[in-house]
Structure formats: C-alpha cells, structure tokens
Design a protein around this motif. Structure first.
Motif, mmCIF file in Angstrom:
data_model
loop_
_atom_site.group_PDB
_atom_site.id
_atom_site.type_symbol
_atom_site.label_atom_id
_atom_site.label_comp_id
_atom_site.label_asym_id
_atom_site.label_seq_id
_atom_site.Cartn_x
_atom_site.Cartn_y
_atom_site.Cartn_z
ATOM 1 N N ALA A 114 0.837 -1.199 0.000
ATOM 2 C CA ALA A 114 0.000 0.000 0.000
ATOM 3 C C ALA A 114 0.877 1.255 0.000
ATOM 4 C CB ALA A 114 -0.932 -0.005 1.204
ATOM 5 N N THR A 148 -1.764 3.516 -1.963
ATOM 6 C CA THR A 148 -3.172 3.197 -1.781
ATOM 7 C C THR A 148 -3.345 2.622 -0.388
ATOM 8 O OG1 THR A 148 -5.047 1.936 -2.655
ATOM 9 C CG2 THR A 148 -2.903 0.922 -2.837
ATOM 10 N N ASN A 149 -4.446 1.935 -0.168
ATOM 11 C CA ASN A 149 -4.801 1.471 1.161
ATOM 12 C C ASN A 149 -4.592 -0.041 1.308
ATOM 13 O OD1 ASN A 149 -6.894 0.476 3.216
ATOM 14 N ND2 ASN A 149 -6.792 2.685 3.580
#
Lengths: 151, 151
Positions: free
Chosen positions: B30, B35-36
């Motif tokens: 991530a 991103t997550n």
DNA sequence: GTTTCATGTAACTTTGTATATTACGTAATT
DNA sequence: AATTACGTAATATACAAAGTTACATGAAAC
C-alpha cells in the motif's frame, strides 16, 4: 465503470432532427432521448458552438441541423462533445519516479494509444449520412417517437 | 470520466514482488502503490483466487508471486480483475425500440468491438516477463521504493 | 408592449462508482 | 498469550455525470 453515452444519444437526436422539416424543442428532444431538457440544451450547445446545429428562441423555435451529414463524422462529434479519453482504464500515476512503474505505464499507454487510434479512425469513417442510409424510415413519421403524447 | 487504474498498479506491485525474495505485506505494498492496505488485500485477493499470487498469514507473511511471468499476460490480469468493459463511451439504451437508435447502436458497437479486440490482443501479447526486461534494476534495491520509511 | 414560448446558464441536488477507512474476525508464528 | 498479518463486512469519502430548479434573455404573436 460508468460510460459516457452522449455521443450515442446526440447521434440519435441529430438523425431525427434531419428528418424534421421544422425545428425541434429541447423538451421534445428530451422526451425522445429520455433525458432532461437542460441536459439537451447544454449538450446541443456544444454542437451549436461548433456550427453543427442552430438554435432559435421563441415560439416555433428550437434546434435544427445546419451541417452537411456527408461531411460530419462521428469522430468530429466525439471531439466536439469534449474528448475526455476513450478508455475506462488508465495508469495510476502520470509521471512516476519509480522505474518499474514508468515501464508499466509505457507498455500500457502504447497498447491503448494504438487501440485509440483505430477507434478514432473508425469513427472518422462513419458520417451522419451513413447512419441515415442504415434504415428505411417511412416519410412523415418519427421512427418510433411521437411529437407529443396522445391526449 | 474516472479511470480504473488497478491493472496499472497491480502490475507495478507484481513486478516488485517478483524482485523480492521474501513475501511483502499489504501495508508495504500500500505504501509503494500509494493506496490502502485493505484495497490491496481486496485486489490481490482476486489474483490469489486465480492462482497468480499466494498469501500467507502471520509474522513473516504477506504476498508473493506464484505464477510464471512468461505465461502471465496483461490480458489475463485484466480479466482476473473483473472485466467491466474497456471503454469510457457506450450506448445509452441497450435494446432500443427506435429504429434510428438501433442503427446508431449497431455502428458504434461495431467500431468499439473492433478496437476492443485490438487492445485485448495487444494486452495478450505483453507478459510480466516483458515488463521485467523493460528496465535494468540493480539487484538488491527496490527501484525507487524503500522497505520502510527512514527512522 | 405585454404575453407566451423557448433557449442560455448558473447553482444546486441526486446518483453511481471507485476508492478509502474502520472494525473486527481468523490463522500462524514466537 | 501476544503479535503479526490476512479476510472481509460495513461504512464513509471523493468525484464525476446527470438531473433539477430558478431565473434571465430574446423572439414571435396578438
């Protein structure tokens, strides 16, 4: 992914307009295209700015075609509508610092550019006139639509 | 129109993973992909279900590649991610009653199908191995990313 | 000239989708 | 048991497209 269907219904509208000897109001078009009058005005306004249609205010006014169907390609219409890219996929980062990501982007962009060129070429080939010859519409009717709902 | 960039960053992730001799956690990925972690797990989960990567729980666990880069095409990855159509444009009504609209749809769909076939063919041509040979990464580093932020 | 019809457009609301986040469960290692 | 890390449901956020409201402008008809 949500698709932009404006090109689709604008074509539909233009063809009906080309069959009409009078101008067509935004409300009528919105009924035919199953959308909103304001959306019609906004969208057709782009075509008007490009010189493809004319708009007239007041009673008896509305929209009418003022371009040569033979010379109006789907590609041109697509561009007039504001080319926001043809693809639903894309790269995450435009100018990555990571070499790996840059390599990925290069490959993806290359493939997509090629496909985009093909699609634009195909859209360039098709004119409004081509669509008009795609079917036989009996004179005088509106190919499935009505001017006004039955009273 | 919002583009799906998952293919782009999944490729980026897979290549980095292929360069790592240990498995890589969702948190690390991530960080690299900006991103997550949950998004990483959800997305990589699709690849795991397709047998392309492996996931291991617990300390020292994480994600690792378990497919042959030579035999893994971008097209396959695209399909595994859930093919939701490649184009950002489309027809407004799938089965119109209006003859005009049907004619418009036919023409547009035809052009798009052709372009889609070309793009899929190109994505079929490119493998993870191709991307790996696109650059020279010095052994031992992560091509711009760090395992952990400097303390 | 004022009433009516129709476009022009700004502002706002709704809707749809992708992504992000929170929270907690499960499994494996130490 | 404590820790690490995935699995996943539920929720929230972000954003763009489309729809809606409201009102201004202009043209025609009476």
């Amino acid at each position: 992914m949500k698709r932009d269907s404006r090109l689709s219904w604008v074509l539909h509208a233009l063809i009906h307009m080309s069959q009409s000897d009078t101008s067509v109001t935004s409300d009528t078009l919105a009924g035919w295209m199953d959308t909103n009058p304001v959306v019609v005005r906004r969208t057709m306004g782009l075509l008007r700015d490009a010189g493809l249609v004319r708009s007239v205010k007041g009673p008896g006014g509305g929209w009418s075609l003022c371009c040569d169907p033979e010379k109006t390609s789907l590609r041109h219409l697509h561009e007039v509508l504001g080319d926001s890219g043809l693809f639903a996929i894309g790269v995450k980062t435009e100018n990555p610092t990571c070499l790996v990501e840059a390599a990925v982007n290069r490959r993806l962009t290359e493939a997509m550019t090629e496909a985009e060129a093909l699609l634009l070429a195909r859209l360039d080939d098709i004119t409004l006139a081509d669509l008009l010859t795609d079917f036989e519409g009996p004179d005088g009717d509106f190919f499935g639509h009505r001017r006004a709902p039955p009273s």
